[in-house]
Scaffold this active site. Structure first.
Site, mmCIF file in Angstrom:
data_model
loop_
_atom_site.group_PDB
_atom_site.id
_atom_site.type_symbol
_atom_site.label_atom_id
_atom_site.label_comp_id
_atom_site.label_asym_id
_atom_site.label_seq_id
_atom_site.Cartn_x
_atom_site.Cartn_y
_atom_site.Cartn_z
ATOM 1 N N ASP A 203 0.788 -1.229 0.000
ATOM 2 C CA ASP A 203 0.000 0.000 0.000
ATOM 3 C C ASP A 203 0.817 1.275 0.000
ATOM 4 O O ASP A 203 0.338 2.334 0.390
ATOM 5 C CB ASP A 203 -0.903 -0.007 1.233
ATOM 6 C CG ASP A 203 -0.111 -0.292 2.514
ATOM 7 O OD1 ASP A 203 1.117 -0.068 2.496
ATOM 8 O OD2 ASP A 203 -0.713 -0.725 3.505
ATOM 9 N N GLU B 117 -0.400 -9.103 -1.172
ATOM 10 C CA GLU B 117 -1.001 -8.583 0.066
ATOM 11 C C GLU B 117 -2.224 -7.711 -0.274
ATOM 12 O O GLU B 117 -2.357 -6.558 0.137
ATOM 13 C CB GLU B 117 0.006 -7.790 0.918
ATOM 14 C CG GLU B 117 -0.419 -7.602 2.360
ATOM 15 C CD GLU B 117 0.564 -6.752 3.168
ATOM 16 O OE1 GLU B 117 0.603 -5.520 3.005
ATOM 17 O OE2 GLU B 117 1.308 -7.341 3.965
ATOM 18 N N GLU C 273 -2.314 4.937 3.170
ATOM 19 C CA GLU C 273 -2.226 3.555 2.698
ATOM 20 C C GLU C 273 -3.587 2.934 2.378
ATOM 21 O O GLU C 273 -3.714 2.134 1.442
ATOM 22 C CB GLU C 273 -1.481 2.698 3.723
ATOM 23 C CG GLU C 273 0.008 3.007 3.825
ATOM 24 C CD GLU C 273 0.341 4.215 4.684
ATOM 25 O OE1 GLU C 273 -0.584 4.825 5.271
ATOM 26 O OE2 GLU C 273 1.529 4.574 4.764
ATOM 27 N N HIS D 123 6.184 4.911 12.974
ATOM 28 C CA HIS D 123 6.462 5.775 11.823
ATOM 29 C C HIS D 123 5.226 6.284 11.084
ATOM 30 O O HIS D 123 5.352 7.010 10.102
ATOM 31 C CB HIS D 123 7.324 5.031 10.796
ATOM 32 C CG HIS D 123 6.589 3.919 10.105
ATOM 33 N ND1 HIS D 123 5.768 4.132 9.028
ATOM 34 C CD2 HIS D 123 6.524 2.610 10.353
ATOM 35 C CE1 HIS D 123 5.245 2.987 8.640
ATOM 36 N NE2 HIS D 123 5.683 2.036 9.433
ATOM 37 N N ARG E 205 2.315 8.146 9.332
ATOM 38 C CA ARG E 205 2.077 9.571 9.070
ATOM 39 C C ARG E 205 0.923 10.126 9.907
ATOM 40 O O ARG E 205 0.968 11.269 10.352
ATOM 41 C CB ARG E 205 1.779 9.792 7.580
ATOM 42 C CG ARG E 205 3.045 9.860 6.729
ATOM 43 C CD ARG E 205 2.739 10.019 5.257
ATOM 44 N NE ARG E 205 3.967 9.865 4.492
ATOM 45 C CZ ARG E 205 4.655 10.868 3.945
ATOM 46 N NH1 ARG E 205 4.224 12.108 4.044
ATOM 47 N NH2 ARG E 205 5.770 10.639 3.286
ATOM 48 N N HIS F 33 12.926 5.012 13.025
ATOM 49 C CA HIS F 33 12.687 5.177 11.582
ATOM 50 C C HIS F 33 13.401 6.429 11.080
ATOM 51 O O HIS F 33 13.514 7.422 11.810
ATOM 52 C CB HIS F 33 11.174 5.298 11.372
ATOM 53 C CG HIS F 33 10.708 5.088 9.963
ATOM 54 N ND1 HIS F 33 10.806 6.060 9.000
ATOM 55 C CD2 HIS F 33 10.132 4.024 9.352
ATOM 56 C CE1 HIS F 33 10.303 5.604 7.854
ATOM 57 N NE2 HIS F 33 9.888 4.360 8.041
HETATM 58 C C1 UD1 Z 1 6.629 4.842 3.773
HETATM 59 C C2 UD1 Z 1 5.246 4.444 3.257
HETATM 60 C C3 UD1 Z 1 4.479 3.696 4.320
HETATM 61 C C4 UD1 Z 1 5.288 2.547 4.881
HETATM 62 C C5 UD1 Z 1 6.639 3.058 5.344
HETATM 63 C C6 UD1 Z 1 7.471 1.904 5.802
HETATM 64 C C7 UD1 Z 1 4.065 5.883 1.657
HETATM 65 C C8 UD1 Z 1 3.218 7.068 1.455
HETATM 66 N N1 UD1 Z 1 4.471 5.644 2.918
HETATM 67 O O1 UD1 Z 1 6.460 5.796 4.812
HETATM 68 O O2 UD1 Z 1 3.276 3.178 3.761
HETATM 69 O O3 UD1 Z 1 4.588 1.964 5.946
HETATM 70 O O4 UD1 Z 1 7.300 3.718 4.256
HETATM 71 O O5 UD1 Z 1 8.601 2.309 6.512
HETATM 72 O O6 UD1 Z 1 4.386 5.196 0.723
HETATM 73 N N2 UD1 Z 1 13.913 8.387 4.893
HETATM 74 C C9 UD1 Z 1 15.279 8.294 4.800
HETATM 75 N N3 UD1 Z 1 15.843 7.083 4.484
HETATM 76 C C10 UD1 Z 1 15.111 5.973 4.299
HETATM 77 C C11 UD1 Z 1 13.706 6.063 4.396
HETATM 78 C C12 UD1 Z 1 13.128 7.292 4.683
HETATM 79 O O7 UD1 Z 1 15.992 9.266 5.000
HETATM 80 O O8 UD1 Z 1 15.675 4.903 4.029
HETATM 81 C C13 UD1 Z 1 13.298 9.715 5.216
HETATM 82 C C14 UD1 Z 1 13.377 10.707 4.056
HETATM 83 O O9 UD1 Z 1 13.538 11.986 4.579
HETATM 84 C C15 UD1 Z 1 12.013 10.566 3.398
HETATM 85 C C16 UD1 Z 1 11.141 10.357 4.616
HETATM 86 O O10 UD1 Z 1 11.907 9.518 5.476
HETATM 87 O O11 UD1 Z 1 11.621 11.704 2.652
HETATM 88 C C17 UD1 Z 1 9.798 9.791 4.347
HETATM 89 O O12 UD1 Z 1 9.849 8.627 3.533
HETATM 90 P P1 UD1 Z 1 8.495 8.129 2.809
HETATM 91 O O13 UD1 Z 1 8.787 6.860 2.082
HETATM 92 O O14 UD1 Z 1 7.876 9.237 2.031
HETATM 93 O O15 UD1 Z 1 7.509 7.860 3.995
HETATM 94 P P2 UD1 Z 1 7.576 6.855 5.192
HETATM 95 O O16 UD1 Z 1 7.039 7.591 6.353
HETATM 96 O O17 UD1 Z 1 8.904 6.218 5.266
HETATM 97 N N1 UDP Z 2 12.157 -3.735 10.323
HETATM 98 C C1 UDP Z 2 13.538 -3.840 10.166
HETATM 99 N N2 UDP Z 2 14.338 -3.023 10.920
HETATM 100 C C2 UDP Z 2 13.848 -2.135 11.807
HETATM 101 C C3 UDP Z 2 12.445 -2.023 11.951
HETATM 102 C C4 UDP Z 2 11.632 -2.839 11.182
HETATM 103 O O1 UDP Z 2 14.023 -4.649 9.370
HETATM 104 O O2 UDP Z 2 14.642 -1.435 12.460
HETATM 105 C C5 UDP Z 2 11.286 -4.579 9.485
HETATM 106 C C6 UDP Z 2 10.253 -5.393 10.207
HETATM 107 O O3 UDP Z 2 10.771 -6.656 10.532
HETATM 108 C C7 UDP Z 2 9.112 -5.485 9.226
HETATM 109 C C8 UDP Z 2 9.255 -4.219 8.406
HETATM 110 O O4 UDP Z 2 10.557 -3.699 8.665
HETATM 111 O O5 UDP Z 2 9.271 -6.577 8.333
HETATM 112 C C9 UDP Z 2 8.216 -3.221 8.800
HETATM 113 O O6 UDP Z 2 8.493 -2.016 8.170
HETATM 114 P P1 UDP Z 2 7.839 -0.667 8.610
HETATM 115 O O7 UDP Z 2 7.403 -0.746 10.027
HETATM 116 O O8 UDP Z 2 8.799 0.398 8.211
HETATM 117 O O9 UDP Z 2 6.605 -0.549 7.621
HETATM 118 P P2 UDP Z 2 5.100 -1.124 7.648
HETATM 119 O O10 UDP Z 2 5.182 -2.604 7.842
HETATM 120 O O11 UDP Z 2 4.384 -0.418 8.752
HETATM 121 O O12 UDP Z 2 4.578 -0.729 6.316
#
Ligand code: UD1
Ligand code: UDP
Length: 375
Positions: free
Chosen positions: A99, A121, A135, A216, A218, A248
């Site tokens: 999602d 999924e 999502e 994490h 939003r 995160h």
């Molecule tokens: C995203 C997904 C969410 C998912 C989550 C898993 C969307 C809208 N959101 O949320 O569904 O549950 O990932 O973790 O698709 N950033 C880094 N390095 C990284 C990852 C993120 O620096 O490796 C920072 C960046 O500043 C980036 C921000 O996090 O702009 C947000 O990342 P983004 O993928 O937009 O949203 P998440 O909150 O991570």
């Molecule tokens: N995870 C990881 N390292 C971490 C935290 C989470 O590998 O420090 C893994 C966790 O085992 C799970 C996935 O990341 O499989 C979950 O990701 P996240 O919580 O970012 O996203 P969501 O599942 O809520 O979309």
């Protein structure tokens, strides 16, 4: 169809990578397919951690993450970038998972080219378009487009059928997260050093009861994050408790946690863990406190109680099985429910049963067969 099917698997974030690497492995090993992989790079560091441990080498990497990216700009970059890759690859199927913005834009870009989409999924619904946000709407959009819906559970299948999706294209496959968890557990058994990096913390907290934390979402930014930080501080004040919290990389999470929790005794805020170390963290934790989707599936599979810091869940199976509980984002409620589990051994044991409503570890193989049957 004659000849191998060209499958383009598209993903961009940590959880998609974890849940799709078993399928990429299976496609790669199966001569019914030509497997191509495109990563959007929606996440950078957290995606790369998974690519490295799983040995998946993308054929395309759009590398499009920007700091603190907004949903509209991210989506626009994704649509044009993924569309270009699809034009170059001309796949028979595009596979997306879950999602995220990458999954939604991947499905849209495929639809614009009339390429069939396989949704892994499929069918998760909370019934509230703002929880999780965005999502819930992302997966509904993908649900309208997909030509093959791989529902992890019967509940997810029923949700799709209730939306009048053709029953012939909805299949219960289990969730590939269980394939991933089994794969990583087997790797750690063979190579314990892969998960040995927590040794210092394990030593420091040897006589403590550990609470593992992630968050994490939003929709929890702002007040929700403040409340989560408050709850963590209060729980860590118990003399026998320590908190391990891989934070995160989203700046909206890190800022609050740095402000609220830096230097708090018995709270270890650490960098995101790679998958073997995170599996280890669940293993050494007495309970998990999370707003994550994936952790709600993994903790029950490993027999760890999980308190879910959300008001709704699109994964009711863990709650129904008694291994997960919704506690919202009110600090008093989070602390009260965690304290209950820490103080009441029977209540703890009732939740700490390994139970696996999400899959049997063979989901990727089932999805491969379905991709052939539906071609
Ligand atoms: C995203 C997904 C969410 C998912 C989550 C898993 C969307 C809208 N959101 O949320 O569904 O549950 O990932 O973790 O698709 N950033 C880094 N390095 C990284 C990852 C993120 O620096 O490796 C920072 C960046 O500043 C980036 C921000 O996090 O702009 C947000 O990342 P983004 O993928 O937009 O949203 P998440 O909150 O991570
Ligand atoms: N995870 C990881 N390292 C971490 C935290 C989470 O590998 O420090 C893994 C966790 O085992 C799970 C996935 O990341 O499989 C979950 O990701 P996240 O919580 O970012 O996203 P969501 O599942 O809520 O979309």
């Amino acid at each position: 169809m004659t000849g191998p099917r060209r499958i383009l698997t598209v993903f961009g974030t940590r959880p998609e990578a974890i849940k799709l690497f078993p399928l990429v492995h299976a496609l790669r090993a199966d001569d019914r397919f030509v497997s191509r992989v495109c990563v959007s790079g929606q996440h950078r560091g957290m995606l790369d951690q998974v690519l490295e441990i799983s040995g998946v080498v993308p054929d395309h990497d759009l590398d499009l993450m920007q700091p603190d990216q907004s949903l509209d700009e991210l989506t626009a970059r994704l649509l044009t970038g993924l569309g270009r890759v699809m034009d170059a690859e001309q796949p028979d199927w595009v596979v997306v998972q879950g999602d995220t913005a990458t999954a939604m834009a991947g499905a849209m870009a495929a639809y614009y080219r009339k390429i069939p989409v396989c949704h892994v999924e499929a069918g998760l619904r909370s019934g509230n378009i703002y929880q999780p946000w965005p999502e819930e709407v992302n997966r509904k959009i993908i649900g309208n487009i997909a030509a093959l819906h791989c529902a992890p559970t019967e509940t997810a299948q029923a949700a799709l059928l209730a939306e009048n999706v053709d029953p012939g294209i909805v299949h219960v496959t289990g969730n590939t997260v269980i394939d991933a968890l089994q794969w990583i557990t087997a790797r750690i058994e063979k190579e314990p050093r892969l998960a040995a990096g927590l040794a210092d913390l394990e030593k420091r907290f040897a006589h403590k009861r550990i609470i593992g934390v992630t968050c994490h979402r939003r929709e929890n930014f702002g007040e929700g994050m403040q409340a989560i930080a408050d709850a963590i501080r209060r729980l860590a004040a118990r003399p026998e408790v320590a908190v391990i919290f891989p934070v995160h990389l989203n700046p909206n999470v890190r800022k609050v946690m740095d402000e609220q929790l830096a230097g708090v005794e018995d709270v270890a805020m650490i960098e995101p863990l790679d998958y073997p170390h995170f599996a280890r963290l669940i293993g050494i934790s007495d309970l998990m406190l999370t707003d994550s989707g994936g952790v709600q599936e993994e903790a029950p599979a490993l027999g760890k109680p999980v308190l879910v810091m959300r008001d709704t869940t699109e994964r009711p199976e863990g709650v129904e099985a008694g291994t997960a509980m919704l506690v919202g984002t009110n600090a008093d409620r989070i602390v009260a429910e965690a304290n209950r589990l820490l103080d009441d051994h029977d209540a703890y044991l009732a939740m700490a049963r390994a139970h696996n409503p999400f899959g049997d570890g063979h989901s990727a193989a089932r999805i491969c067969d379905l991709l052939c049957q539906h071609s």
